[in-house]
Design a protein around this motif. Structure first.
Motif, PDB file in Angstrom:
ATOM      1  N   HIS A 157       0.842  -1.187   0.000  1.00 54.42           N
ATOM      2  CA  HIS A 157       0.000   0.000   0.000  1.00 54.42           C
ATOM      3  C   HIS A 157       0.878   1.238   0.000  1.00 54.42           C
ATOM      4  O   HIS A 157       1.701   1.419   0.878  1.00 54.42           O
ATOM      5  N   THR A 192      -5.477   0.784  10.235  1.00 50.77           N
ATOM      6  CA  THR A 192      -5.740   1.666  11.354  1.00 50.77           C
ATOM      7  C   THR A 192      -6.568   0.958  12.424  1.00 50.77           C
ATOM      8  O   THR A 192      -6.432   1.253  13.606  1.00 50.77           O
ATOM      9  N   ASP A 202       0.299   5.235  -0.197  1.00 51.80           N
ATOM     10  CA  ASP A 202      -0.658   6.317  -0.218  1.00 51.80           C
ATOM     11  C   ASP A 202      -0.334   7.250   0.941  1.00 51.80           C
ATOM     12  O   ASP A 202       0.418   6.895   1.841  1.00 51.80           O
ATOM     13  N   ALA A 203      -0.920   8.413   0.926  1.00 53.76           N
ATOM     14  CA  ALA A 203      -0.703   9.361   2.017  1.00 53.76           C
ATOM     15  C   ALA A 203      -1.494   8.974   3.257  1.00 53.76           C
ATOM     16  O   ALA A 203      -1.176   9.404   4.356  1.00 53.76           O
ATOM     17  N   GLU A 204      -2.531   8.159   3.086  1.00 52.25           N
ATOM     18  CA  GLU A 204      -3.360   7.748   4.211  1.00 52.25           C
ATOM     19  C   GLU A 204      -3.307   6.237   4.374  1.00 52.25           C
ATOM     20  O   GLU A 204      -3.213   5.500   3.407  1.00 52.25           O
ATOM     21  N   LEU A 205      -3.392   5.787   5.626  1.00 49.93           N
ATOM     22  CA  LEU A 205      -3.383   4.366   5.906  1.00 49.93           C
ATOM     23  C   LEU A 205      -4.721   3.733   5.553  1.00 49.93           C
ATOM     24  O   LEU A 205      -5.768   4.360   5.734  1.00 49.93           O
ATOM     25  N   PRO A 206      -4.721   2.485   5.087  1.00 50.51           N
ATOM     26  CA  PRO A 206      -5.987   1.811   4.813  1.00 50.51           C
ATOM     27  C   PRO A 206      -6.734   1.524   6.114  1.00 50.51           C
ATOM     28  O   PRO A 206      -6.133   1.410   7.183  1.00 50.51           O
ATOM     29  N   SER A 207      -8.042   1.393   6.034  1.00 46.55           N
ATOM     30  CA  SER A 207      -8.855   1.212   7.239  1.00 46.55           C
ATOM     31  C   SER A 207      -8.499  -0.060   7.999  1.00 46.55           C
ATOM     32  O   SER A 207      -8.476  -0.067   9.221  1.00 46.55           O
TER      33      SER A 207
END
Length: 82
Positions: free
Chosen positions: A69, A79, A71-76
């Motif tokens: 992965h 988290t 991306d700038a955000e972690l996948p749900s």
């Protein structure tokens, strides 16, 4: 550099390489990397003492396939495991 692992056998392999001839080629790589640092250590940390890492490893094992992965955000799913 400190390497912490929940596998006590890995620690024994590094600290007592003569006892593990089967893993000699791996140990050569480990020792080569170890010499690259002025100070290094390997320690055993039981799973019960590192619950975050244990949860993360457990959640990775239940994934149906290898996940990369970027991306700038972690996948749900990631988290939720923290």
């Amino acid at each position: 550099v400190a390497l912490a692992t929940d596998c006590s056998q890995v620690v024994k392999m590094v600290l007592e390489p003569e006892e593990w001839p089967t893993f000699e080629s791996y140990l050569e790589d480990i020792m080569l990397l170890k010499r690259s640092f002025t100070n290094s250590s390997i320690v055993h940390v039981p799973k019960t003492e590192n619950t975050k890492a244990n949860r993360l490893a457990r959640s990775a094992r239940i994934q149906s396939s290898f996940v990369i992965h970027m991306d700038a955000e972690l996948p749900s799913w990631f988290t939720k495991s923290i």
